[in-house]
Design a protein around this motif. Structure first.
Motif, PDB file in Angstrom:
ATOM      1  N   VAL A  37       0.857  -1.185   0.000  1.00 21.60           N
ATOM      2  CA  VAL A  37       0.000   0.000   0.000  1.00 21.60           C
ATOM      3  C   VAL A  37       0.893   1.235   0.000  1.00 21.60           C
ATOM      4  CG1 VAL A  37      -1.813   1.295   1.204  1.00 21.60           C
ATOM      5  CG2 VAL A  37      -1.772  -1.218   1.334  1.00 21.60           C
ATOM      6  N   ARG A  38       0.506   2.223  -0.794  1.00 20.41           N
ATOM      7  CA  ARG A  38       1.156   3.532  -0.776  1.00 20.41           C
ATOM      8  C   ARG A  38       0.115   4.581  -0.417  1.00 20.41           C
ATOM      9  NH1 ARG A  38       6.318   4.636  -3.393  1.00 20.41           N
ATOM     10  NH2 ARG A  38       7.366   2.667  -3.838  1.00 20.41           N
ATOM     11  N   LEU A  39       0.523   5.548   0.385  1.00 23.99           N
ATOM     12  CA  LEU A  39      -0.323   6.665   0.790  1.00 23.99           C
ATOM     13  C   LEU A  39       0.352   7.945   0.328  1.00 23.99           C
ATOM     14  CD1 LEU A  39      -2.699   7.907   2.402  1.00 23.99           C
ATOM     15  CD2 LEU A  39      -1.244   7.770   4.444  1.00 23.99           C
ATOM     16  N   ALA A  40      -0.344   8.707  -0.502  1.00 22.99           N
ATOM     17  CA  ALA A  40       0.226   9.928  -1.102  1.00 22.99           C
ATOM     18  C   ALA A  40       1.582   9.643  -1.744  1.00 22.99           C
ATOM     19  CB  ALA A  40       0.349  11.022  -0.047  1.00 22.99           C
ATOM     20  N   GLY A  41       1.690   8.480  -2.367  1.00 23.09           N
ATOM     21  CA  GLY A  41       2.905   8.077  -3.065  1.00 23.09           C
ATOM     22  C   GLY A  41       3.939   7.385  -2.216  1.00 23.09           C
ATOM     23  N   ARG A  42       3.796   7.460  -0.891  1.00 21.77           N
ATOM     24  CA  ARG A  42       4.800   6.902   0.029  1.00 21.77           C
ATOM     25  C   ARG A  42       4.403   5.489   0.454  1.00 21.77           C
ATOM     26  NH1 ARG A  42       5.308   6.890   5.786  1.00 21.77           N
ATOM     27  NH2 ARG A  42       3.271   7.919   5.920  1.00 21.77           N
ATOM     28  N   THR A 183       9.749   1.051 -16.820  1.00 21.11           N
ATOM     29  CA  THR A 183      11.172   1.371 -16.680  1.00 21.11           C
ATOM     30  C   THR A 183      11.418   2.621 -15.839  1.00 21.11           C
ATOM     31  OG1 THR A 183      11.713   0.238 -18.741  1.00 21.11           O
ATOM     32  CG2 THR A 183      13.307   1.845 -17.936  1.00 21.11           C
ATOM     33  N   PRO A 184      10.717   3.737 -16.068  1.00 22.33           N
ATOM     34  CA  PRO A 184      10.986   4.927 -15.251  1.00 22.33           C
ATOM     35  C   PRO A 184      10.760   4.714 -13.755  1.00 22.33           C
ATOM     36  CG  PRO A 184       9.690   5.513 -17.178  1.00 22.33           C
ATOM     37  CD  PRO A 184       9.748   4.019 -17.144  1.00 22.33           C
ATOM     38  N   TYR A 185       9.785   3.869 -13.414  1.00 26.81           N
ATOM     39  CA  TYR A 185       9.485   3.642 -11.998  1.00 26.81           C
ATOM     40  C   TYR A 185      10.086   2.342 -11.475  1.00 26.81           C
ATOM     41  CZ  TYR A 185       6.210   7.519 -12.349  1.00 26.81           C
ATOM     42  OH  TYR A 185       5.646   8.766 -12.527  1.00 26.81           O
ATOM     43  N   ASP A 186      10.828   1.626 -12.333  1.00 22.44           N
ATOM     44  CA  ASP A 186      11.467   0.362 -11.950  1.00 22.44           C
ATOM     45  C   ASP A 186      10.440  -0.590 -11.333  1.00 22.44           C
ATOM     46  OD1 ASP A 186      13.549  -1.423 -11.723  1.00 22.44           O
ATOM     47  OD2 ASP A 186      14.182  -0.685  -9.754  1.00 22.44           O
ATOM     48  N   SER A 270      -0.350  10.163  -7.864  1.00 19.17           N
ATOM     49  CA  SER A 270       0.463  10.831  -6.838  1.00 19.17           C
ATOM     50  C   SER A 270       1.867  11.112  -7.352  1.00 19.17           C
ATOM     51  CB  SER A 270       0.585   9.945  -5.584  1.00 19.17           C
ATOM     52  OG  SER A 270      -0.663   9.513  -5.100  1.00 19.17           O
ATOM     53  N   GLU A 271       2.544  11.995  -6.663  1.00 13.48           N
ATOM     54  CA  GLU A 271       3.971  12.164  -6.904  1.00 13.48           C
ATOM     55  C   GLU A 271       4.701  10.962  -6.324  1.00 13.48           C
ATOM     56  OE1 GLU A 271       7.425  14.919  -5.053  1.00 13.48           O
ATOM     57  OE2 GLU A 271       5.817  16.034  -6.072  1.00 13.48           O
ATOM     58  N   VAL A 272       5.555  10.339  -7.125  1.00 15.81           N
ATOM     59  CA  VAL A 272       6.348   9.190  -6.686  1.00 15.81           C
ATOM     60  C   VAL A 272       7.793   9.427  -7.110  1.00 15.81           C
ATOM     61  CG1 VAL A 272       6.744   6.710  -6.933  1.00 15.81           C
ATOM     62  CG2 VAL A 272       4.403   7.578  -6.820  1.00 15.81           C
ATOM     63  N   ASP A 273       8.692   9.339  -6.164  1.00 16.13           N
ATOM     64  CA  ASP A 273      10.127   9.509  -6.438  1.00 16.13           C
ATOM     65  C   ASP A 273      10.417  10.815  -7.180  1.00 16.13           C
ATOM     66  OD1 ASP A 273      10.540   7.032  -5.259  1.00 16.13           O
ATOM     67  OD2 ASP A 273      10.441   5.956  -7.163  1.00 16.13           O
ATOM     68  N   GLY A 274       9.707  11.882  -6.796  1.00 16.34           N
ATOM     69  CA  GLY A 274       9.942  13.192  -7.385  1.00 16.34           C
ATOM     70  C   GLY A 274       9.284  13.422  -8.725  1.00 16.34           C
ATOM     71  N   ARG A 275       8.601  12.409  -9.250  1.00 18.45           N
ATOM     72  CA  ARG A 275       7.905  12.570 -10.532  1.00 18.45           C
ATOM     73  C   ARG A 275       6.453  12.970 -10.277  1.00 18.45           C
ATOM     74  NH1 ARG A 275      11.076   7.959 -11.330  1.00 18.45           N
ATOM     75  NH2 ARG A 275      12.501   8.080 -13.111  1.00 18.45           N
TER      76      ARG A 275
END
Length: 374
Positions: A37-42, A183-186, A270-275
């Motif tokens: 589970v991710r919350l707000a991308g985290r 690929t961008p998000y691995d 959501s924003e993930v890893d700065g994206r």
């Protein structure tokens, strides 16, 4: 009853999710399962359990791949490359056969084509290859008047929309998904599993006998699940075939894990890893609007679809009305819920009793996640 060992981590406040996951896997001895589970991308939940299973294990996730395919289509619509209200036959002239000339991409995404299979069924080789599926489907007479009703195009929707994508862009959904999303998000979620990753694949197992009878081969349900073929499709054997995993048919051949799918849906909203989020508010609004009401002619499920994606707020009313995602035949369930800001994925390596859609334990796991976020 001995509690099965659960591994992984949860963020502070999500301990109840671990407890619920432990109860689920303990109730089904021998089950391999993962929950992310991710919350707000985290990332806030990353759990797994079962013999020979790790957080990196890869499972056959069947229709979960449809969610990745719909995300690609949403991106192409957002880019102005695809147009929802344009006729499919504009790009794919052969599709116009047998009264299908006016069907739009929007109706196709809404499972309204009536093109749930073919007379006599598909061969195993055809089911594994989206190009072969599209070739057969273009000439097929629909099983109901296109646009007049909807029903789950279980084995074929990915090939249908994939052929539109191929005709417009010259590339497959699998290629675009890999380049723009995986690929961008691995992501550990694949439409076409590389040979080098095969050692991480955990074979899917059949459900324990629950006494349920298979649908009649000539019923709409039987046709949609290729039970009208000779021999009828065995889903366990299908997924455990290397050529299926290698080709990655978008409707049925996805392979991955809970981490990969949770991150996919988190990235959508959501924003993930700065994206920044992959989908704009306007695209999200378009693709999370219900497009069909009433009962699905294939599954019987009410108000089953948004635009392509399954309407998760109908299945799980505690979610937001715009929650979107897709289940996988083993009982896997994955989605994004923009209202709560969560992305959820539950995966398993054994078919759930009852088959189809998300396994029943998703109700209790989702409830535990929502309690944790208050």
């Amino acid at each position: 009853m001995n509690t099965m060992t659960v591994r992984g981590t949860v963020a502070d406040g999500f301990e109840n999710v671990r407890d619920e996951f432990a109860a689920v896997v303990t109730a089904e001895p021998g089950l391999g399962a993962q929950l992310a589970v991710r919350l707000a991308g985290r990332q806030v939940v990353d759990l797994w359990a079962g013999p020979g299973v790790s957080g990196e294990s890869l499972f056959a996730l069947y229709s979960s791949g449809k969610g990745a395919a719909y995300l690609v289509v949403a991106l192409l619509v957002q880019d102005g490359v695809l147009h929802l209200d344009q006729a499919v036959a504009t790009h794919w002239p052969e599709f116009a056969a047998e009264g299908k000339s006016d069907l739009t991409l929007r109706d196709l995404l809404g499972h309204r084509a009536g093109l749930i299979g073919v007379d006599g069924g598909f061969s195993a080789a055809e089911l594994a290859d989206d190009r072969l599926l599209a070739l057969r489907l273009a000439a097929q007479r629909p099983y109901w008047r296109p646009g007049s009703a909807y029903g789950y195009h279980a084995f074929v929707i990915g090939a249908l929309i994939g052929e539109v994508v191929r005709r417009v862009t010259g590339r497959s959904i699998q290629e675009i998904y890999t380049e723009r999303v995986r690929t961008p998000y691995d992501l550990d979620f694949y439409l076409g599993l590389p040979e080098a990753l095969e050692p991480r694949y955990v074979p899917v197992r059949p459900a324990r006998d629950d006494g349920q009878r298979a649908p009649a081969p000539d019923s709409l349900t039987g046709i949609a699940f290729n039970l009208n073929a000779t021999p009828p499709t065995d889903l366990v054997e299908f997924a455990n075939t290397r050529s299926v995993r290698a080709l990655g048919p978008t409707s049925s051949g996805s392979v991955g894990n809970a981490r990969g799918l949770a991150t996919l849906y988190a990235a959508a909203i959501s924003e993930v890893d700065g994206r920044p989020p992959l989908l704009t508010p306007g695209t999200l609004a378009e693709f999370t609007e219900p497009h069909s009401t009433g009962a699905d002619l294939v599954t019987g499920e009410p108000d089953h679809f948004l635009l392509g994606f399954e309407a998760q707020g109908v299945r799980y009313p505690q979610l937001g009305a715009d929650a979107f995602g897709h289940s996988g035949a083993v009982g896997a369930q994955s989605f994004a819920d923009p209202h709560h800001g969560i992305a959820y994925s539950y995966t398993r390596n054994r078919f759930a009793a009852g088959g189809g859609g998300g396994a029943l334990e998703n109700h209790r796991l989702i409830a535990a996640v929502l309690r944790a976020i208050g």
